[in-house]
Design a protein around this motif. Sequence first.
Motif, PDB file in Angstrom:
ATOM      1  N   LYS A   1       3.662   3.938  -7.220  1.00  0.00           N
ATOM      2  CA  LYS A   1       4.688   3.581  -8.214  1.00  0.00           C
ATOM      3  C   LYS A   1       5.953   3.015  -7.581  1.00  0.00           C
ATOM      4  O   LYS A   1       7.054   3.180  -8.110  1.00  0.00           O
ATOM      5  CB  LYS A   1       5.057   4.795  -9.083  1.00  0.00           C
ATOM      6  N   GLY A   2       5.806   2.354  -6.429  1.00  0.00           N
ATOM      7  CA  GLY A   2       6.951   1.742  -5.761  1.00  0.00           C
ATOM      8  C   GLY A   2       7.527   2.569  -4.630  1.00  0.00           C
ATOM      9  O   GLY A   2       8.374   2.085  -3.881  1.00  0.00           O
ATOM     10  N   TYR A   3       7.082   3.804  -4.480  1.00  0.00           N
ATOM     11  CA  TYR A   3       7.548   4.651  -3.377  1.00  0.00           C
ATOM     12  C   TYR A   3       6.770   4.314  -2.107  1.00  0.00           C
ATOM     13  O   TYR A   3       5.661   3.773  -2.151  1.00  0.00           O
ATOM     14  CB  TYR A   3       7.386   6.123  -3.725  1.00  0.00           C
ATOM     15  N   VAL A   4       7.370   4.631  -0.967  1.00  0.00           N
ATOM     16  CA  VAL A   4       6.757   4.359   0.336  1.00  0.00           C
ATOM     17  C   VAL A   4       6.769   5.628   1.171  1.00  0.00           C
ATOM     18  O   VAL A   4       7.782   6.350   1.210  1.00  0.00           O
ATOM     19  CB  VAL A   4       7.528   3.239   1.082  1.00  0.00           C
ATOM     20  N   TYR A   5       5.654   5.908   1.854  1.00  0.00           N
ATOM     21  CA  TYR A   5       5.591   6.995   2.818  1.00  0.00           C
ATOM     22  C   TYR A   5       5.832   6.410   4.206  1.00  0.00           C
ATOM     23  O   TYR A   5       5.055   5.577   4.674  1.00  0.00           O
ATOM     24  CB  TYR A   5       4.222   7.674   2.780  1.00  0.00           C
ATOM     25  N   MET A   6       6.902   6.853   4.870  1.00  0.00           N
ATOM     26  CA  MET A   6       7.250   6.359   6.206  1.00  0.00           C
ATOM     27  C   MET A   6       7.068   7.470   7.234  1.00  0.00           C
ATOM     28  O   MET A   6       7.578   8.581   7.055  1.00  0.00           O
ATOM     29  CB  MET A   6       8.700   5.859   6.238  1.00  0.00           C
TER      30      MET A   6
ATOM     31  N   ILE B   1       9.515  10.294   2.233  1.00  0.00           N
ATOM     32  CA  ILE B   1       9.271   9.625   0.960  1.00  0.00           C
ATOM     33  C   ILE B   1      10.474   8.725   0.649  1.00  0.00           C
ATOM     34  O   ILE B   1      11.595   9.200   0.495  1.00  0.00           O
ATOM     35  CB  ILE B   1       9.058  10.639  -0.168  1.00  0.00           C
ATOM     36  N   MET B   2      10.199   7.426   0.573  1.00  0.00           N
ATOM     37  CA  MET B   2      11.249   6.438   0.381  1.00  0.00           C
ATOM     38  C   MET B   2      11.100   5.771  -0.988  1.00  0.00           C
ATOM     39  O   MET B   2      10.018   5.326  -1.368  1.00  0.00           O
ATOM     40  CB  MET B   2      11.164   5.347   1.457  1.00  0.00           C
ATOM     41  N   LYS B   3      12.186   5.699  -1.703  1.00  0.00           N
ATOM     42  CA  LYS B   3      12.222   5.017  -2.997  1.00  0.00           C
ATOM     43  C   LYS B   3      12.558   3.550  -2.734  1.00  0.00           C
ATOM     44  O   LYS B   3      13.657   3.220  -2.273  1.00  0.00           O
ATOM     45  CB  LYS B   3      13.295   5.702  -3.851  1.00  0.00           C
ATOM     46  N   ASN B   4      11.608   2.668  -3.005  1.00  0.00           N
ATOM     47  CA  ASN B   4      11.731   1.267  -2.616  1.00  0.00           C
ATOM     48  C   ASN B   4      11.822   0.369  -3.856  1.00  0.00           C
ATOM     49  O   ASN B   4      10.977   0.432  -4.734  1.00  0.00           O
ATOM     50  CB  ASN B   4      10.521   0.864  -1.767  1.00  0.00           C
ATOM     51  N   SER B   5      12.829  -0.496  -3.904  1.00  0.00           N
ATOM     52  CA  SER B   5      13.033  -1.352  -5.075  1.00  0.00           C
ATOM     53  C   SER B   5      12.304  -2.679  -4.965  1.00  0.00           C
ATOM     54  O   SER B   5      12.472  -3.556  -5.816  1.00  0.00           O
ATOM     55  CB  SER B   5      14.533  -1.603  -5.292  1.00  0.00           C
ATOM     56  N   GLU B   6      11.487  -2.850  -3.928  1.00  0.00           N
ATOM     57  CA  GLU B   6      10.776  -4.117  -3.729  1.00  0.00           C
ATOM     58  C   GLU B   6       9.338  -4.033  -4.245  1.00  0.00           C
ATOM     59  O   GLU B   6       8.381  -4.034  -3.473  1.00  0.00           O
ATOM     60  CB  GLU B   6      10.780  -4.515  -2.255  1.00  0.00           C
ATOM     61  N   GLY B   7       9.154  -3.953  -5.538  1.00  0.00           N
ATOM     62  CA  GLY B   7       7.826  -4.047  -6.111  1.00  0.00           C
ATOM     63  C   GLY B   7       7.124  -2.719  -6.305  1.00  0.00           C
ATOM     64  O   GLY B   7       7.574  -1.666  -5.850  1.00  0.00           O
TER      65      GLY B   7
ATOM     66  N   LYS C   1       0.822  -1.212   0.000  1.00  0.00           N
ATOM     67  CA  LYS C   1       0.000   0.000   0.000  1.00  0.00           C
ATOM     68  C   LYS C   1       0.858   1.265   0.000  1.00  0.00           C
ATOM     69  O   LYS C   1       0.340   2.367  -0.161  1.00  0.00           O
ATOM     70  CB  LYS C   1      -0.930   0.008   1.205  1.00  0.00           C
ATOM     71  N   GLY C   2       2.169   1.101   0.239  1.00  0.00           N
ATOM     72  CA  GLY C   2       3.071   2.248   0.218  1.00  0.00           C
ATOM     73  C   GLY C   2       3.085   3.047   1.501  1.00  0.00           C
ATOM     74  O   GLY C   2       3.444   4.226   1.492  1.00  0.00           O
ATOM     75  N   ILE C   3       2.733   2.423   2.631  1.00  0.00           N
ATOM     76  CA  ILE C   3       2.678   3.113   3.920  1.00  0.00           C
ATOM     77  C   ILE C   3       3.510   2.358   4.940  1.00  0.00           C
ATOM     78  O   ILE C   3       3.403   1.129   5.050  1.00  0.00           O
ATOM     79  CB  ILE C   3       1.234   3.229   4.440  1.00  0.00           C
TER      80      ILE C   3
END
Length: 360
Positions: free
Chosen positions: A326-331, A315-321, A265-267
Amino acid sequence: MKKILLALFVFFLSYKIFSQTSNTFKVRYLIKTSPLKDQQSSGTCWSFATTSFIETEAIRLGKTPIGLSPIFYVHSTYINKAKKFIDTKGKSWLNAGDLTFSVLDGYRRYGAIPETIYNGIVEGDWQHDHVEMDNAIEAMMQSIATSGYGRIKPSSWKKSLQGILNAYLGEVPETFIYEQKEYTPKEFANEFVGINPNDYVEVTSFTHHKFYDMFELDIPANWNHNKYVNLPLHDFEELIDDALKNGYSLAWDGDASEPNFDFEKGIAKLTLGEESVAVTQAMRQKAFKSKTTTDDHNMHLVGIAVDEFGKEFYIMKNSEGINQYKGYVYMSKNALLLKTISVLVHKEALPREIRLKLKI
């Protein structure tokens, strides 16, 4: 002018991702970065995150945006890691995971290669899938490392390991043609990337070592005995925020196994109770000591946003899917302060007062 237009396009593309896909978050700061890559079925988040960091640093330095090969550093790191494994008779780290240090060391020693030249996917395969390769390497190196020094053949084991790596990742070219010119990886890195690996520091925040000093962090993946800068939590938080606000991204190493970390979900948030209280230095230390915070994932930290309640998220750029962002994650800020092992950043991003205390 061409470089400026390309950099603006990369920024616009990144901003568009967040402004159009997120109805919950408002972007406050967003670093110009390269397109996100997918590590697929490989344990190479450390190389994907750090390679993304290097690409972004090149953009910051005014270079034309370019996609570099993360697998190039996986290939070289396995050779170095295997030697240490043999030297320690099988007691050193040989897992597929690793740290940002290995990518910077690979860049320093060998340079860089465009992903279009070397993507690490051999003919007939369709994605990064390292399960067979990792198992084969572990079995072979276990046998070699425990066979006794009198029986180890230094040139043979290296050729055997290179044979496995070449079979699964492809052979690394000594030279290649890029934009109608021949380059070695080092020549390409100097011309198209231009970073100085010595300009970067890995920063952490733990109380079992002296603050404003450097120490060797005792985590399994630190097989090469790398040293970290140790800051108090308030300085650690200030460093991260100041860096992002001033155009510096950070490579992130931390724990991604929390129940409320939903990368699909990107969270990434802590539990409701943990989100409602401020993270303290003691909380960080307890989580590290109890191993509820471990270095199980790497991402690329590229921005700051706020949700509809005004709460800050990174805002984290995540290479896992791929996910809705669009693959980014909000932490969340609390999640980052509690679950981060360390961050890699340019020395110039350190606030002046902190640099004076560190004498760097």
